[in-house]
Design a protein around this motif. Sequence first.
Motif, mmCIF file in Angstrom:
data_model
loop_
_atom_site.group_PDB
_atom_site.id
_atom_site.type_symbol
_atom_site.label_atom_id
_atom_site.label_comp_id
_atom_site.label_asym_id
_atom_site.label_seq_id
_atom_site.Cartn_x
_atom_site.Cartn_y
_atom_site.Cartn_z
ATOM 1 N N SER A 146 -9.172 -7.128 -14.185
ATOM 2 C CA SER A 146 -9.233 -7.638 -15.556
ATOM 3 C C SER A 146 -10.039 -8.931 -15.609
ATOM 4 C CB SER A 146 -7.823 -7.883 -16.099
ATOM 5 O OG SER A 146 -7.080 -6.672 -16.169
ATOM 6 N N ALA A 147 -9.906 -9.757 -14.568
ATOM 7 C CA ALA A 147 -10.668 -11.002 -14.515
ATOM 8 C C ALA A 147 -12.157 -10.721 -14.366
ATOM 9 C CB ALA A 147 -10.171 -11.870 -13.362
ATOM 10 N N VAL A 148 -12.503 -9.705 -13.573
ATOM 11 C CA VAL A 148 -13.909 -9.328 -13.419
ATOM 12 C C VAL A 148 -14.493 -8.915 -14.774
ATOM 13 C CG1 VAL A 148 -15.500 -7.654 -12.382
ATOM 14 C CG2 VAL A 148 -13.661 -8.662 -11.004
ATOM 15 N N PHE A 149 -13.733 -8.131 -15.526
ATOM 16 C CA PHE A 149 -14.186 -7.713 -16.847
ATOM 17 C C PHE A 149 -14.392 -8.944 -17.742
ATOM 18 C CE2 PHE A 149 -13.713 -6.488 -21.239
ATOM 19 C CZ PHE A 149 -14.369 -5.267 -21.328
ATOM 20 N N TYR A 150 -13.450 -9.878 -17.705
ATOM 21 C CA TYR A 150 -13.544 -11.080 -18.542
ATOM 22 C C TYR A 150 -14.814 -11.866 -18.228
ATOM 23 C CZ TYR A 150 -12.566 -15.775 -20.270
ATOM 24 O OH TYR A 150 -12.659 -16.988 -20.915
ATOM 25 N N VAL A 151 -15.118 -11.989 -16.943
ATOM 26 C CA VAL A 151 -16.300 -12.758 -16.540
ATOM 27 C C VAL A 151 -17.563 -12.161 -17.148
ATOM 28 C CG1 VAL A 151 -17.779 -13.360 -14.592
ATOM 29 C CG2 VAL A 151 -15.297 -13.663 -14.418
ATOM 30 N N VAL B 137 -19.016 -7.795 -5.720
ATOM 31 C CA VAL B 137 -19.176 -6.929 -6.895
ATOM 32 C C VAL B 137 -20.441 -7.310 -7.668
ATOM 33 C CG1 VAL B 137 -18.209 -6.391 -9.167
ATOM 34 C CG2 VAL B 137 -16.744 -6.345 -7.139
ATOM 35 N N LYS B 138 -20.663 -8.595 -7.843
ATOM 36 C CA LYS B 138 -21.855 -9.055 -8.556
ATOM 37 C C LYS B 138 -23.124 -8.608 -7.818
ATOM 38 C CE LYS B 138 -24.135 -13.231 -10.315
ATOM 39 N NZ LYS B 138 -25.441 -12.912 -9.679
ATOM 40 N N TYR B 139 -23.095 -8.684 -6.506
ATOM 41 C CA TYR B 139 -24.229 -8.238 -5.689
ATOM 42 C C TYR B 139 -24.496 -6.754 -5.919
ATOM 43 C CZ TYR B 139 -27.097 -7.752 -1.430
ATOM 44 O OH TYR B 139 -28.108 -7.496 -0.532
ATOM 45 N N ALA B 140 -23.411 -5.965 -5.965
ATOM 46 C CA ALA B 140 -23.560 -4.524 -6.190
ATOM 47 C C ALA B 140 -24.119 -4.237 -7.585
ATOM 48 C CB ALA B 140 -22.212 -3.832 -6.005
ATOM 49 N N ILE B 141 -23.682 -4.994 -8.574
ATOM 50 C CA ILE B 141 -24.159 -4.784 -9.949
ATOM 51 C C ILE B 141 -25.617 -5.219 -10.085
ATOM 52 C CG2 ILE B 141 -23.865 -5.537 -12.349
ATOM 53 C CD1 ILE B 141 -20.862 -5.679 -11.814
ATOM 54 N N ASP B 142 -25.970 -6.308 -9.422
ATOM 55 C CA ASP B 142 -27.355 -6.803 -9.486
ATOM 56 C C ASP B 142 -28.335 -5.874 -8.783
ATOM 57 O OD1 ASP B 142 -26.458 -8.966 -10.908
ATOM 58 O OD2 ASP B 142 -26.517 -10.369 -9.220
ATOM 59 N N TYR B 143 -27.870 -5.188 -7.743
ATOM 60 C CA TYR B 143 -28.739 -4.298 -6.960
ATOM 61 C C TYR B 143 -28.079 -2.931 -6.822
ATOM 62 C CZ TYR B 143 -30.937 -8.744 -5.793
ATOM 63 O OH TYR B 143 -31.557 -9.967 -5.867
ATOM 64 N N PRO B 144 -28.028 -2.160 -7.896
ATOM 65 C CA PRO B 144 -27.277 -0.894 -7.911
ATOM 66 C C PRO B 144 -27.813 0.165 -6.952
ATOM 67 C CG PRO B 144 -28.630 -1.123 -9.887
ATOM 68 C CD PRO B 144 -28.667 -2.441 -9.193
ATOM 69 N N SER B 145 -29.064 0.085 -6.558
ATOM 70 C CA SER B 145 -29.631 1.100 -5.659
ATOM 71 C C SER B 145 -29.546 0.708 -4.191
ATOM 72 C CB SER B 145 -31.103 1.354 -6.030
ATOM 73 O OG SER B 145 -31.872 0.165 -5.892
ATOM 74 N N VAL C 46 -9.260 -2.555 -16.911
ATOM 75 C CA VAL C 46 -9.112 -2.128 -15.512
ATOM 76 C C VAL C 46 -9.815 -0.801 -15.283
ATOM 77 C CG1 VAL C 46 -7.452 -1.314 -13.794
ATOM 78 C CG2 VAL C 46 -6.992 -3.410 -15.082
ATOM 79 N N GLU C 47 -9.586 0.152 -16.151
ATOM 80 C CA GLU C 47 -10.189 1.475 -16.004
ATOM 81 C C GLU C 47 -11.709 1.405 -16.080
ATOM 82 O OE1 GLU C 47 -8.769 4.265 -15.156
ATOM 83 O OE2 GLU C 47 -6.819 3.257 -15.035
ATOM 84 N N ARG C 48 -12.225 0.579 -16.978
ATOM 85 C CA ARG C 48 -13.679 0.473 -17.128
ATOM 86 C C ARG C 48 -14.318 -0.152 -15.888
ATOM 87 N NH1 ARG C 48 -14.972 -1.940 -23.033
ATOM 88 N NH2 ARG C 48 -17.079 -1.871 -22.117
ATOM 89 N N VAL C 49 -13.687 -1.190 -15.338
ATOM 90 C CA VAL C 49 -14.227 -1.826 -14.137
ATOM 91 C C VAL C 49 -14.118 -0.889 -12.940
ATOM 92 C CG1 VAL C 49 -13.992 -3.760 -12.535
ATOM 93 C CG2 VAL C 49 -13.746 -4.143 -14.990
ATOM 94 N N LEU C 50 -13.000 -0.191 -12.829
ATOM 95 C CA LEU C 50 -12.829 0.756 -11.722
ATOM 96 C C LEU C 50 -13.897 1.849 -11.755
ATOM 97 C CD1 LEU C 50 -8.989 1.389 -11.308
ATOM 98 C CD2 LEU C 50 -10.571 0.460 -9.607
#
Length: 290
Positions: free
Chosen positions: A31-36, A111-119, A73-77
């Motif tokens: 939930s905190a990740v989503f908030y950020v 997680v931020k690293y994964a989102i920034d570089y999805p491939s 939670v579901e959306r972040v998961l």
Amino acid sequence: MSPLMQSHDYIIGHLTPSIVLYEPSFEGWLSAVFYVYANRLQEDESLQLIAQDCYVPSLIANSTSIETNDEHVERVLAKLNQLLGRSGMRNILWGFLSEKDHIGTTLFQVVKYAIDYPSRAIMEDLGNLNVLELVQIVKSVAREKHRMEAFVRFEHTTDDIYFARVEPDFNVLPLIGEHFRQRYQDQHWAIYDVARGYGIYYDKSKSTPSRPAALQTITDLDDAVLRNPASIHSQDEQRYQKFWQGYFTNVNIKERKNPRLHKQYLPQRYWKYLSEKQVLPNADHLQKRR
């Protein structure tokens, strides 16, 4: 206001850490990740995600408490499963269960690293310090999980429940439950984490021939039982412990003892919950008879 004061305010504001406090659960952290991301705080270099029960208030920190939200939670998961896959999500969960200091922040940076570089296969990039730290933590958790599965000692109680106390370095109880559920389907058993104040319980009466029963969470056990489990030992358990302690005493060859190697394979911090390591009243007498 003078230019000097304005400059001073800017510097203080720039150095003030932004802290997002989450409820102490994996769902709380999600939930905190989503908030950020919802508030576009992800680029804040001072950002920290900290569990509410671990946070020490500071006069210079801006903190915000976030409630757990099932939809978030579901959306972040869903997003993380897409980016990291099964093995990556395993690393995230196991890392969270380590309860290491600042683990919430470390996991967020991964997680931020994964989102920034999805491939990119980010879990293989050990050049990233956050990924490297997570991989090392997961190895430690895996080692503790393996040891717990090996060193748990059940004690039969008068209620016909096999009860074990543990005190692992990490919160591995959620990881070892399935191991015991598959192996001990024909009896009632419980494993209680003394350090964290909760346990898991298997009720065989709720199982079926095709499916073992689900594990239940237990809390608030009697302190007297935790301090002195022998008070609820069945007569069989009392006999078994004496037999096992006697066997353990007699099977040792004094001339071949290697305490250093023994502690390497069986760390001393586990001994207080191992029945074979409890002092047998007539141990010296048994040794002299050999």
